[in-house]
Design an enzyme around this catalytic site. Structure first.
Site, short mmCIF file in Angstrom:
data_model
loop_
_atom_site.label_atom_id
_atom_site.label_comp_id
_atom_site.label_asym_id
_atom_site.label_seq_id
_atom_site.Cartn_x
_atom_site.Cartn_y
_atom_site.Cartn_z
N HIS A 1 -33.48 -119.93 45.55
CA HIS A 1 -33.08 -118.57 45.89
C HIS A 1 -32.30 -117.88 44.91
O HIS A 1 -32.63 -116.76 44.67
CB HIS A 1 -32.12 -118.95 47.23
CG HIS A 1 -31.33 -117.61 47.92
ND1 HIS A 1 -31.81 -117.20 49.10
CD2 HIS A 1 -30.56 -116.70 47.43
CE1 HIS A 1 -31.29 -116.13 49.37
NE2 HIS A 1 -30.44 -115.60 48.40
N GLU A 2 -31.64 -118.67 44.27
CA GLU A 2 -30.75 -117.99 43.27
C GLU A 2 -31.62 -117.74 42.11
O GLU A 2 -31.56 -116.56 41.27
CB GLU A 2 -29.46 -118.76 42.60
CG GLU A 2 -28.59 -118.87 43.66
CD GLU A 2 -27.79 -117.62 44.09
OE1 GLU A 2 -27.65 -116.77 43.34
OE2 GLU A 2 -27.41 -117.43 45.44
N HIS B 1 -33.60 -114.41 42.69
CA HIS B 1 -32.79 -113.16 42.42
C HIS B 1 -32.56 -112.81 40.99
O HIS B 1 -32.90 -111.60 40.59
CB HIS B 1 -31.04 -113.46 42.90
CG HIS B 1 -30.92 -113.43 44.16
ND1 HIS B 1 -31.52 -112.46 45.12
CD2 HIS B 1 -30.51 -114.18 45.21
CE1 HIS B 1 -31.08 -112.54 46.42
NE2 HIS B 1 -30.21 -113.54 46.47
#
Length: 250
Positions: A44-45, A48
Site C-alpha cells: 500500500h505504501e 503511494h
C-alpha cells in the site's frame, strides 16, 4: 511536504474467523495474519510512493521510502504498539504503516496527481485481493497432487485466504472519508471550496474521530464494510472446493 495516510488495518475477529472457516488458536491466527498484513501495508505504501514518483514527485524516492523493505515502513507506534494496546484493551483494532512522504506541489497536475496518489494504495490492495483467489486454488490443486506437502501448503493457503479479506477490508477502511485516510483526499474535491478547507482541517483530530467511529458507530462501520465482506464471501465460495485439510488438526 505531506505524508500519505498509512494502511489502517481494521481486523475484526469475526471477519477473520469467517474467512478461515476454522478454529485456530490466537497465536496461530496472529502468525498467519501478521506476514500477509505486513506485506499488504508495505505494498500500500509503496504504491503511494511509486504513484507520486510517476506524477513528478521524487520525495519518497529521495528519502529511501520507495522500497519493499518492510523495516522502512514500520512505525513503532502505529504498526506495533497501538494495535497491541487496543487488542489488550479490547477496543477496535487498527494500525498503520509509516506514511510515505510526498510533496503534492511537485505533481505535474495537482488535483489529478493528488487523486491518483491517494487511490494508488487501495487499488493495490484490491489487486492483491483478487490475485490471491487463484493462488488459493493453485495451492489447493498442488496439495491434492502432492500429499506430502499438504500441511505446509495448507498453512500457505490459509495465509492467502486471510489475505483476501484483509486486503478487501483495507480497501474499504482506507476509503472512509475521514482525514487523513485516502478517501478524504478524493472526497474533498466533491465539496465546495470553503467546505473543503474546513473539512481538511479535521486531519488534526482524524485519529480521534476514527476511534470514536469504530467505538460508537459500529452499525455505520459495518454498513460501510459490507461490500468488502460480500466480495470475501463470493471469493470463499469460489475456492472452498480446493481447500486443503486443516493444517492445525483442529
Amino acid at each position: 511536504m505531506h505524508s500519505r495516510p498509512g494502511s489502517r488495518s481494521l481486523a475484526p475477529a469475526r471477519s477473520l474467523s469467517y474467512q478461515l472457516g476454522l478454529a485456530v488458536t490466537l497465536v496461530q491466527q496472529l502468525a498467519l495474519v501478521f506476514p500477509v498484513l505486513l506485506f499488504s501495508m508495505v505494498a500500500h505504501e509503496y504504491a503511494h510512493g511509486y504513484a507520486a514518483y510517476r506524477q513528478g514527485d521524487l520525495t519518497a524516492y529521495q528519502l529511501g521510502r520507495l522500497t519493499w523493505n518492510p523495516v522502512k515502513h514500520i512505525d513503532p507506534f502505529m504498526t506495533l504498539l497501538l494495535p497491541a494496546l487496543l487488542a489488550w484493551m479490547g477496543g477496535p483494532i487498527f494500525g498503520g504503516a509509516k506514511p510515505v512522504p510526498v510533496n503534492p506541489r511537485n505533481y505535474r497536475q495537482y488535483k489529478r496527481g493528488d487523486i491518483i496518489v491517494s487511490l494508488a494504495g487501495v487499488a493495490t490492495n484490491l489487486v492483491i485481493a483478487f490475485a490471491l483467489v487463484p493462488l488459493v486454488v493453485l495451492v489447493g490443486l498442488i496439495g491434492q497432487q502432492v500429499p506430502g506437502l499438504v500441511r505446509p501448503l495448507g498453512i500457505l493457503q490459509l495465509m492467502f485466504a486471510q489475505g483476501i479479506i484483509i486486503n478487501l477490508v483495507l480497501v474499504a477502511f482506507n476509503l472512509i472519508p475521514i482525514p487523513p485516510l485516502d478517501g478524504s483526499h478524493v472526497f474533498k474535491y466533491l465539496l465546495p471550496p470553503q467546505w473543503s478547507l474546513q473539512y481538511q482541517r479535521l486531519g488534526g483530530i482524524g485519529l480521534l474521530l476514527l476511534f470514536a467511529l469504530l467505538s460508537f458507530g459500529r452499525p455505520i462501520v459495518n454498513l460501510w464494510m459490507a461490500p468488502a465482506f460480500i466480495l470475501g464471501r463470493l471469493a470463499q465460495q469460489f475456492y472452498i472446493p480446493f481447500l486443503l485439510p486443516n493444517p492445525f488438526g483442529v
